[in-house]
Write an enzyme that holds these catalytic residues in place. Structure first.
Site, mmCIF file in Angstrom:
data_model
loop_
_atom_site.group_PDB
_atom_site.id
_atom_site.type_symbol
_atom_site.label_atom_id
_atom_site.label_comp_id
_atom_site.label_asym_id
_atom_site.label_seq_id
_atom_site.Cartn_x
_atom_site.Cartn_y
_atom_site.Cartn_z
ATOM 1 N N LYS A 1 -5.580 -9.458 -4.477
ATOM 2 C CA LYS A 1 -6.171 -10.158 -3.293
ATOM 3 C C LYS A 1 -6.636 -9.212 -2.244
ATOM 4 O O LYS A 1 -7.691 -9.511 -1.828
ATOM 5 C CB LYS A 1 -4.858 -10.859 -2.610
ATOM 6 C CG LYS A 1 -5.423 -12.256 -1.648
ATOM 7 C CD LYS A 1 -4.424 -13.014 -1.042
ATOM 8 C CE LYS A 1 -5.132 -13.526 0.139
ATOM 9 N NZ LYS A 1 -4.281 -13.999 1.187
ATOM 10 N N LYS B 1 -7.436 -3.194 -10.934
ATOM 11 C CA LYS B 1 -6.511 -4.415 -10.909
ATOM 12 C C LYS B 1 -6.907 -5.353 -10.129
ATOM 13 O O LYS B 1 -7.855 -5.216 -9.208
ATOM 14 C CB LYS B 1 -5.314 -3.543 -10.199
ATOM 15 C CG LYS B 1 -4.413 -4.419 -9.551
ATOM 16 C CD LYS B 1 -2.996 -3.836 -9.133
ATOM 17 C CE LYS B 1 -2.002 -4.456 -8.553
ATOM 18 N NZ LYS B 1 -2.308 -5.075 -7.022
ATOM 19 N N LYS C 1 4.741 -2.409 8.938
ATOM 20 C CA LYS C 1 4.334 -3.518 9.867
ATOM 21 C C LYS C 1 4.364 -3.279 11.239
ATOM 22 O O LYS C 1 3.433 -3.909 11.860
ATOM 23 C CB LYS C 1 5.382 -4.716 9.393
ATOM 24 C CG LYS C 1 5.171 -5.418 7.973
ATOM 25 C CD LYS C 1 3.918 -6.215 8.062
ATOM 26 C CE LYS C 1 3.359 -6.818 6.612
ATOM 27 N NZ LYS C 1 3.968 -6.678 5.543
#
Ligand code: TRP
Length: 330
Positions: free
Chosen positions: A197, A194, A111
């Site tokens: 999102k 898969k 992050k």
């Protein structure tokens, strides 16, 4: 009954990957365990400091989980920010969480790389907030994906450390709970393995019939089998895997045989698959629409869920205050 806790990331609408991968398993678990599920809206501030319409988003998620079958009479479902006791525990855990170990976590480093201008303390202490979410319920089983393993290790470490520092045997170390066979993998229809999102290949529970049909008809295929009984390449296997989830055995067998004798027409298969996905999703979709329109009901569910969660949370906080040496709260 053993206590299960899980946090729901408030990122967007549920898709079939979420549904078969976890949400459906949650609805089964609520019959076996004392479950608490919450929408982790505080956590989302670590990456989205000004969420656009946070109340509406949390209500949408709440409506979708309820539509999938989470029963607020059985499971405690609430919104994290409605339970301020979590923050007090977060503070205590932070006092025993060390900068070095927090900085070393993979998700923090990732992050920090993604948002170099906003490497905030919340991001750094994400694992202690998550530990507080779990330990406030003295949860022992936490159904989370592999990507949460490090956070779970931290939660165990913080629980252990609290016990050691105060010479008590209070918190039980929470374990990741593997959904095992309850979790089914939903393939992507774009040739990727898969549905996800970030893969951008999702069929959402709220998608209407036309949208579903459009997405399925676009599914990647090949030029078809030329030899009888040939093995299926991955893109075709994906379509069949999908059929196993939503179609009847007869339908599956029918197309399987057509594949084996090379008479299959992928157009027909896709049409059938789209129909079956739609039939599977329609009742859930209708329920989502009904619930979303009933904000009074949603706010009552959220309020009652928070009340139940707070009752337990207050007990934990009273005991923790006592252990540390503070007076019980008035
Ligand atoms: N970190 C989890 C995720 O990204 C969400 C979460 C927050 C959570 N608090 C939790 C999961 C507590 C389990 C228990 O998916």
């Amino acid at each position: 009954m053993e206590r299960v806790v899980s946090g729901i990331r408030p990122t967007g609408n549920l898709h079939l990957g979420n549904y078969f991968g976890a949400v459906r398993a949650f609805t089964q678990m609520q019959h076996e365990y004392d479950c608490s599920f919450f929408i982790a809206d505080w956590h989302s501030l670590t990456t989205h400091p000004r969420p656009e319409d946070i109340v509406r988003n949390t209500y949408t998620i709440l409506a979708e989980y309820l539509a999938c079958g989470i029963d607020p009479e059985r499971a405690t479902i609430y919104i994290q920010s409605d339970v301020p006791e979590v923050l007090e525990l977060y503070l205590y855990l932070n006092m025993n969480a060390y900068l070095g170990e927090l900085e070393r976590t993979t998700s923090f480093k990732e992050k920090a790389r993604q948002q170099p201008d906003n490497v905030n303390a919340g991001l750094l202490t994400y694992p202690s907030l998550m530990a507080a979410d779990i330990l406030i319920h003295r949860g022992v089983k936490v159904p989370v994906g592999k990507d949460q393993e490090q956070n779970m290790e931290m939660a165990r470490k913080f629980a252990r450390r609290f016990n050691t520092i105060y010479g008590v045997d209070y918190f039980v170390e929470p374990q990741s709970y593997s959904l095992g066979e309850k979790a089914l993998k939903v393939p992507g229809l774009d040739g990727s393995g898969k549905m996800g999102k970030s893969e951008g290949n999702c069929i959402y529970l709220k998608d209407d019939e036309k949208t579903i049909s459009k997405k399925v008809m676009k599914a990647v295929t090949d030029s078809g089998p030329t030899e009888p009984n040939s093995p299926k390449p991955e893109v075709i296997e994906n379509l069949f895997t999908f059929m196993e989830l939503v179609s009847t055995q007869e339908t599956y067998d029918y197309f399987n045989e057509r594949y084996a004798d090379c008479s299959i027409r992928y157009g027909d298969l896709k049409k059938q698959l789209a129909q079956d996905i739609n039939a599977y999703c329609a009742p859930i979709r209708e329920r989502i629409a009904e619930l979303s329109a009933d904000t009074d009901f949603l706010s009552r569910v959220a309020r009652e869920g928070a009340e139940r969660a707070r009752e337990r949370a207050r007990q934990t906080i009273d005991e923790v205050r006592h252990i540390i040496g503070f007076r019980a709260r008035q």
